[in-house]
Design an enzyme around this catalytic site. Sequence first.
Site, PDB file in Angstrom:
ATOM      1  N   ASN A  37      -6.483 -22.871  69.442  1.00 52.28           N
ATOM      2  CA  ASN A  37      -4.688 -23.226  69.876  1.00 52.28           C
ATOM      3  C   ASN A  37      -4.344 -24.670  70.139  1.00 52.28           C
ATOM      4  O   ASN A  37      -3.122 -25.304  69.936  1.00 52.28           O
ATOM      5  CB  ASN A  37      -4.408 -22.398  70.793  1.00 52.28           C
ATOM      6  CG  ASN A  37      -4.621 -20.953  69.849  1.00 52.28           C
ATOM      7  OD1 ASN A  37      -3.945 -20.656  68.945  1.00 52.28           O
ATOM      8  ND2 ASN A  37      -5.046 -20.375  70.811  1.00 52.28           N
ATOM      9  N   TYR A  38      -5.070 -25.676  70.167  1.00 49.02           N
ATOM     10  CA  TYR A  38      -4.871 -26.872  71.032  1.00 49.02           C
ATOM     11  C   TYR A  38      -4.989 -28.515  70.687  1.00 49.02           C
ATOM     12  O   TYR A  38      -4.652 -29.119  70.339  1.00 49.02           O
ATOM     13  CB  TYR A  38      -4.684 -26.755  72.423  1.00 49.02           C
ATOM     14  CG  TYR A  38      -4.050 -26.182  73.226  1.00 49.02           C
ATOM     15  CD1 TYR A  38      -2.448 -26.518  73.546  1.00 49.02           C
ATOM     16  CD2 TYR A  38      -4.794 -24.697  74.065  1.00 49.02           C
ATOM     17  CE1 TYR A  38      -1.803 -26.047  73.938  1.00 49.02           C
ATOM     18  CE2 TYR A  38      -3.453 -24.265  74.696  1.00 49.02           C
ATOM     19  CZ  TYR A  38      -2.052 -24.369  74.437  1.00 49.02           C
ATOM     20  OH  TYR A  38      -1.121 -23.145  75.552  1.00 49.02           O
TER      21      TYR A  38
END
Length: 602
Positions: A559-560
């Site tokens: 996600n990052y």
Amino acid sequence: MLYRGCRILLTLSAGTRWAPRVWPQLRGVCMASTRASPAVFRWEEEHYEDGMKWKFLEHRGPYFAPPYEPLPDDVSFYYDGKPVKLSPGAEEVATFYGKMLDHEYTTKEAFQKNFFADWREQMTNEERKLIKHLHKCEFSEIHKYFFEKNEARKALPKEEKQKLKEETNKIQEEYGYCILDGHREKIGNFKIEPPGLFRGRGDHPKMGMLKLRIMPEDVIINCSKESKVPDPPPGHKWKEVRCDNTVTWLASWTENIQSSIKYIMLNPSSKLKGEKDWQKYETARRLKGVVSDIRAQYRVDWKSREMKKRQRAVALYFIDKLALRAGNEKEEGETADTVGCCSLRVEHIQLYPELDGQQYVVEFDFLGKDSIRYYNKVPVEKEVFKNLKLFMENKNPEDDLFDRLNTSILNKHLQDLMDGLTAKVFRTYNASITLQNQLKELTNGEDNVAAKILSYNRANRAVALLCNHQRAPPKTFEKSMQNLQTKIDAKEQQLKEAKKELKSAKAEHKARKSEKSKKEMEKKKKQVARIEEQLMKLKLQATDKEENKQIALGTSKLNYLDPRITVAWCKKYGVPIEKIYNKTQREKFAWAIDMTSENFEF
DNA sequence: GTAGGGACTTGGTTCAACATTA
DNA sequence: TAATGTTGAACCAAGTCCCTAC
């Protein structure tokens, strides 16, 4: 600027493999590389008006949970020591609790209380009259029944298991895909959540409440007008069939615990999700260009005459420096008591003018998302420290630290600083830039692949630490660590012996100087080298494992971290991408794998 | 500004499948 | 071949952020 929907036509020329799967707006960046793909995609000229997500959407509708199967007659529920045959509705709810008997949840008071209240609502009048206290209820036979059923399923012969798997595959084939603008796309969660007891995390006031069974009559279907509307299960109707191409969900329903809406959406490998993901990282990259200005600005704002501005500037500093979440307000009593930056309370921080030889230290201790504890001691600038002191003056522990601030005010401000900037972009930006910097710092081009992977994992770990991504240490951790150590010990012993053999082979060769003795010596040399490499690999593995004990790498990876950083690193250092991304991850990041060269800079 | 709904991303746990070992 | 350990996928809860109505 690249735009959605430009025409791409790929043909195969002699000598190339299958053409890459390309998304329209990535044209020009990704044409250079090729990758195995089951088909050559041709994207028609599509013009999407503002906010339009698709033009054509067709699917089979959601897959519903199987109906309740009543307990066999020889399995009883007991009340006050006597067997009681429950009505089907009450019995089903009883099985939800019975199945969970060995779970910690059932020892919690809130869970018991909520469960019992909701269970009683499902009972008939007679049952309600009889069953008045949970502690007089006996679910152990039910528990045993499901436990054994589960064991029996696990012990099924190979062929039977194969049959079951084929059935699952059939369902996946039928319900797991949709057609979106001419392409078959995988759906993420095509199954309706089955009924059960709500498992809220942390100290959730609603834990144990009954999550009701969802019927077709609860479900809204979203598909295009020209598509074949999915048939509801026989004898049922959909709540509504609508055609809204400004949203990406295929079906939705409202759950009864928090009355929030649940959706059926596409898999991360889909074009729709991939584009959004790519966009997210592009926004974070734009932040890279302006972040130094923003930092300079909030430093100035620390001294503002307006209290609101000061609070905004200090909060932003935390979000930037510590990668805290924004911290929306939550309805009290409806959820677990957790906070993010803007919702921090006085009780969540401690100020130390001096601590362990450092000046102006702030100690954070609060429960964040999923009730994961955030604990950190951070030296801060003097101005920040002074401001915090000011914000805390004349307040009670349970008062808001930033009483003039909320996420909406903060995000409005950020929007003025950069188009599309919100609090969470800082998390993405700081995570990705940390990975890139750490990789530069930690990777040694001379290392072998195993050592490079350790370097990657360490860089990944630095990000997980920054984002506070924790996990419960695996139950088998100590044991598997021990196993690894045993292996290392054995390998060391083996090495010792191999070295001894080499030594004597050398002596032998010195004495004889024959072709045969030389060969023998070479052989032993190679053996030592091989064992040494194996030993190093094991040791690296052990280090990696130990350092990973309580840290979850998956969340940041998924996600990052801009996948292009990883792809570029893999290409630059000759690390196969499969060593870093598994199959699912490669599917999700297909866009990045296609378009990224080793020179990519975040 | 604020309350509430809606859509979408992020997150840890659990469960099942697969791999390895005894 | 069964037992055990490891990894990946499924699950679904819990965030963020935007929009609208007052």
